[in-house]
Scaffold this motif. Structure first.
Motif, PDB file in Angstrom:
ATOM      1  N   ARG A 105     -27.356 -86.469   8.143  1.00 45.89           N
ATOM      2  CA  ARG A 105     -27.041 -85.913   6.768  1.00 45.89           C
ATOM      3  C   ARG A 105     -28.280 -85.362   6.261  1.00 45.89           C
ATOM      4  NH1 ARG A 105     -24.523 -88.756   1.352  1.00 45.89           N
ATOM      5  NH2 ARG A 105     -23.892 -87.072   0.044  1.00 45.89           N
ATOM      6  N   TYR A 106     -29.505 -85.921   6.252  1.00 46.83           N
ATOM      7  CA  TYR A 106     -30.552 -85.199   5.581  1.00 46.83           C
ATOM      8  C   TYR A 106     -31.099 -84.343   6.664  1.00 46.83           C
ATOM      9  CZ  TYR A 106     -29.631 -87.985   1.553  1.00 46.83           C
ATOM     10  OH  TYR A 106     -29.020 -88.328   0.318  1.00 46.83           O
ATOM     11  N   GLY A 107     -30.823 -83.999   7.774  1.00 49.02           N
ATOM     12  CA  GLY A 107     -31.485 -83.044   8.644  1.00 49.02           C
ATOM     13  C   GLY A 107     -32.276 -83.554   9.613  1.00 49.02           C
ATOM     14  N   ILE A 108     -32.435 -84.808   9.871  1.00 50.85           N
ATOM     15  CA  ILE A 108     -33.542 -85.314  10.667  1.00 50.85           C
ATOM     16  C   ILE A 108     -33.006 -85.644  12.237  1.00 50.85           C
ATOM     17  CG2 ILE A 108     -35.006 -87.181  11.248  1.00 50.85           C
ATOM     18  CD1 ILE A 108     -35.135 -87.894   8.138  1.00 50.85           C
ATOM     19  N   THR A 109     -33.028 -84.445  12.929  1.00 49.69           N
ATOM     20  CA  THR A 109     -32.386 -84.392  14.195  1.00 49.69           C
ATOM     21  C   THR A 109     -33.234 -84.434  15.429  1.00 49.69           C
ATOM     22  OG1 THR A 109     -32.342 -81.890  14.171  1.00 49.69           O
ATOM     23  CG2 THR A 109     -30.304 -83.238  13.132  1.00 49.69           C
ATOM     24  N   ARG A 113     -37.382 -83.300  15.454  1.00 44.07           N
ATOM     25  CA  ARG A 113     -38.236 -84.233  16.041  1.00 44.07           C
ATOM     26  C   ARG A 113     -39.384 -83.282  17.192  1.00 44.07           C
ATOM     27  NH1 ARG A 113     -37.031 -89.853  14.964  1.00 44.07           N
ATOM     28  NH2 ARG A 113     -34.917 -89.972  14.115  1.00 44.07           N
ATOM     29  N   GLU A 114     -38.383 -82.593  17.739  1.00 39.10           N
ATOM     30  CA  GLU A 114     -39.095 -81.889  19.024  1.00 39.10           C
ATOM     31  C   GLU A 114     -39.980 -80.883  18.245  1.00 39.10           C
ATOM     32  OE1 GLU A 114     -37.897 -79.291  22.783  1.00 39.10           O
ATOM     33  OE2 GLU A 114     -36.492 -80.225  21.788  1.00 39.10           O
ATOM     34  N   PHE A 115     -39.472 -80.171  17.210  1.00 40.48           N
ATOM     35  CA  PHE A 115     -40.429 -79.091  16.645  1.00 40.48           C
ATOM     36  C   PHE A 115     -41.695 -79.888  15.763  1.00 40.48           C
ATOM     37  CE2 PHE A 115     -41.480 -76.712  12.751  1.00 40.48           C
ATOM     38  CZ  PHE A 115     -42.016 -75.612  13.370  1.00 40.48           C
ATOM     39  N   VAL A 116     -41.522 -80.963  15.258  1.00 38.14           N
ATOM     40  CA  VAL A 116     -42.741 -81.540  14.837  1.00 38.14           C
ATOM     41  C   VAL A 116     -43.532 -82.299  15.543  1.00 38.14           C
ATOM     42  CG1 VAL A 116     -43.296 -83.678  13.377  1.00 38.14           C
ATOM     43  CG2 VAL A 116     -41.324 -82.270  12.663  1.00 38.14           C
ATOM     44  N   ASN A 117     -43.294 -82.426  16.891  1.00 38.28           N
ATOM     45  CA  ASN A 117     -44.184 -83.034  17.958  1.00 38.28           C
ATOM     46  C   ASN A 117     -45.017 -81.753  18.372  1.00 38.28           C
ATOM     47  OD1 ASN A 117     -43.045 -85.489  18.102  1.00 38.28           O
ATOM     48  ND2 ASN A 117     -41.409 -85.012  19.773  1.00 38.28           N
ATOM     49  N   GLY A 118     -44.628 -80.569  18.069  1.00 37.85           N
ATOM     50  CA  GLY A 118     -45.615 -79.499  18.575  1.00 37.85           C
ATOM     51  C   GLY A 118     -46.546 -79.115  17.270  1.00 37.85           C
ATOM     52  N   PHE A 183     -48.494 -80.298   0.424  1.00 39.37           N
ATOM     53  CA  PHE A 183     -48.292 -80.688   1.746  1.00 39.37           C
ATOM     54  C   PHE A 183     -46.684 -80.533   2.076  1.00 39.37           C
ATOM     55  CE2 PHE A 183     -46.591 -84.089   4.323  1.00 39.37           C
ATOM     56  CZ  PHE A 183     -47.369 -83.980   5.567  1.00 39.37           C
ATOM     57  N   TRP A 184     -46.201 -81.064   0.912  1.00 38.63           N
ATOM     58  CA  TRP A 184     -44.546 -80.558   1.295  1.00 38.63           C
ATOM     59  C   TRP A 184     -43.995 -79.441   1.188  1.00 38.63           C
ATOM     60  CZ3 TRP A 184     -42.646 -84.510   3.735  1.00 38.63           C
ATOM     61  CH2 TRP A 184     -43.001 -85.972   3.671  1.00 38.63           C
ATOM     62  N   ARG A 185     -44.928 -78.563   0.278  1.00 42.95           N
ATOM     63  CA  ARG A 185     -44.379 -77.292   0.662  1.00 42.95           C
ATOM     64  C   ARG A 185     -44.626 -76.448   1.830  1.00 42.95           C
ATOM     65  NH1 ARG A 185     -47.442 -73.818  -4.173  1.00 42.95           N
ATOM     66  NH2 ARG A 185     -46.323 -72.089  -3.202  1.00 42.95           N
ATOM     67  N   VAL A 186     -45.836 -76.667   2.382  1.00 41.61           N
ATOM     68  CA  VAL A 186     -45.875 -76.391   3.781  1.00 41.61           C
ATOM     69  C   VAL A 186     -44.878 -77.008   4.568  1.00 41.61           C
ATOM     70  CG1 VAL A 186     -47.718 -76.303   5.635  1.00 41.61           C
ATOM     71  CG2 VAL A 186     -48.591 -76.101   3.506  1.00 41.61           C
ATOM     72  N   TYR A 187     -44.790 -78.276   4.575  1.00 44.29           N
ATOM     73  CA  TYR A 187     -43.648 -79.034   5.568  1.00 44.29           C
ATOM     74  C   TYR A 187     -42.642 -78.104   5.537  1.00 44.29           C
ATOM     75  CZ  TYR A 187     -40.417 -82.226   7.341  1.00 44.29           C
ATOM     76  OH  TYR A 187     -39.585 -82.964   7.979  1.00 44.29           O
ATOM     77  N   ASN A 193     -35.961 -73.473   8.883  1.00 46.56           N
ATOM     78  CA  ASN A 193     -34.853 -73.346   9.804  1.00 46.56           C
ATOM     79  C   ASN A 193     -34.121 -74.428  10.006  1.00 46.56           C
ATOM     80  OD1 ASN A 193     -35.539 -70.345   9.242  1.00 46.56           O
ATOM     81  ND2 ASN A 193     -36.838 -70.392  11.225  1.00 46.56           N
ATOM     82  N   TYR A 194     -34.637 -75.603  10.212  1.00 43.55           N
ATOM     83  CA  TYR A 194     -34.024 -76.720  11.080  1.00 43.55           C
ATOM     84  C   TYR A 194     -33.302 -77.579   9.673  1.00 43.55           C
ATOM     85  CZ  TYR A 194     -36.880 -75.875  14.941  1.00 43.55           C
ATOM     86  OH  TYR A 194     -37.260 -75.247  16.029  1.00 43.55           O
ATOM     87  N   VAL A 195     -33.712 -77.326   8.331  1.00 47.10           N
ATOM     88  CA  VAL A 195     -33.202 -78.326   7.530  1.00 47.10           C
ATOM     89  C   VAL A 195     -32.271 -77.654   6.412  1.00 47.10           C
ATOM     90  CG1 VAL A 195     -35.014 -79.891   7.462  1.00 47.10           C
ATOM     91  CG2 VAL A 195     -35.181 -78.131   5.781  1.00 47.10           C
ATOM     92  N   THR A 196     -32.560 -76.260   6.419  1.00 46.09           N
ATOM     93  CA  THR A 196     -31.573 -75.481   5.463  1.00 46.09           C
ATOM     94  C   THR A 196     -30.195 -75.696   5.332  1.00 46.09           C
ATOM     95  OG1 THR A 196     -33.244 -73.878   5.117  1.00 46.09           O
ATOM     96  CG2 THR A 196     -31.319 -73.368   4.575  1.00 46.09           C
TER      97      THR A 196
END
Length: 302
Positions: A105-109, A113-118, A183-187, A193-196
């Motif tokens: 529901r809160y977009g943690i898919t 995770r794969e995008f964050v690993n990069g 930090f959170w603005r940058v994040y 594109n993943y959470v909107t």
């Protein structure tokens, strides 16, 4: 023969002298090495002492500078800013782990995770984001500072516990290299594109839920109003019935009032009135006209 003996003696003296020179050279070399080692040790010791003194002086100067900065910061008026929701960098093991439905529901898919690993620390530190301008001392209504909305705050909490890379980046970057809000603005700019889609869906569901609750409330108000109106009508019907019954009772009293008085018998005054009425009738018969009398006699004779 003397020459041979002299040569032999000279050779022995030369060998002896050479041996003495060798021993003296070795001795001097040993003394020189010892003195060199001693001097080097003294130099190293003195260098270590100087290094410790310089480190202590640098620490002292840093503490003094930090104290001056804190003093200056305490004199600067701080504008009223809504507090950023507290987010723990390392959630304790006692807290319950979020379920898969809440993470979805809160977009943690898996894609997130794969995008964050990069990502790396340089991804955040070198992100081309301008620093926020200084806020005015006079607060204004339009300049409401709220860095994270309801959905973003919950997403940040979950991503810190579910994605260890983000927790690590935040721990190493804040506040040494950047502020928490930056930090959170940058994040959120990086993962936009993943959470909107999930954020939009969340607020749409809230809007639909609010409309449903509004309709239910209006329905309850309407039912309450109808019930009140029905009760008021029920209260008015008995009053009309009682009024009509009172009117009928008054009519019965009006119509039956004379009969009741006759049953009780005539009063003395009523007897006198009756006697007067009979006297009037007798007087009227005495004063009957002659024409009426003639007609009476004629009718008898016939």
């Amino acid at each position: 023969m003397d020459l041979w003996e002299r040569a032999r003696s000279f050779a022995g003296e030369a060998a002896k002298r050479s041996q003495e020179l060798s021993l003296e050279a070795a001795k001097r070399s040993s003394v020189l090495v010892s003195e060199t080692a001693k001097k080097s040790k003294e130099i190293f010791s003195e260098t270590a002492i100087k290094s410790r003194e310089m480190a202590a002086e640098a620490t002292k100067q840093a503490d003094l500078l930090a104290g001056q900065i804190m003093h200056l910061a305490s004199d600067i008026p701080v504008p009223s800013i809504p507090p950023i929701p507290a987010i723990s960098p390392l959630p304790s093991a006692a807290e319950s782990e979020p379920d898969a439905a809440e993470l979805e529901r809160y977009g943690i898919t898996d894609d997130l995770r794969e995008f964050v690993n990069g990502m790396t620390i340089s991804t955040f530190r070198d992100f081309p984001l301008q620093d926020e301008p200084e806020m005015s001392d006079v607060p204004t209504v339009s300049n409401v500072r709220q860095d994270l909305n309801e959905w973003q705050a919950r997403h940040a909490t979950l991503v810190l516990s579910a994605v260890k890379e983000i927790s690590k980046f935040r721990y190493e970057l804040c506040p040494r290299y950047m502020k928490e809000r930056k930090f959170w603005r940058v994040y959120f700019l990086l993962v936009n594109n993943y959470v909107t889609p999930y954020e939009t869906k969340y607020f749409e569901e809230l809007k639909v839920k609010a409309e449903e609750e509004k309709m239910v409330a209006q329905k309850e108000i309407s039912q309450t109003s109808q019930t009140t109106t029905s009760e008021q009508k029920d209260m008015k019907v008995p009053s009309k019935t009682s009024t009509s019954s009172n009117r009928e009772q008054d009519l019965d009293v009006f119509l039956l009032g004379d009969l009741g008085s006759d049953d009780e018998g005539p009063d003395a005054g009523d007897d006198d009135e009756l006697d007067d009425d009979f006297d009037k009738i007798d007087g009227a018969s005495v004063s009957t006209p002659a024409s009426l009398k003639i007609d009476t006699v004629t009718s008898h004779s016939l």
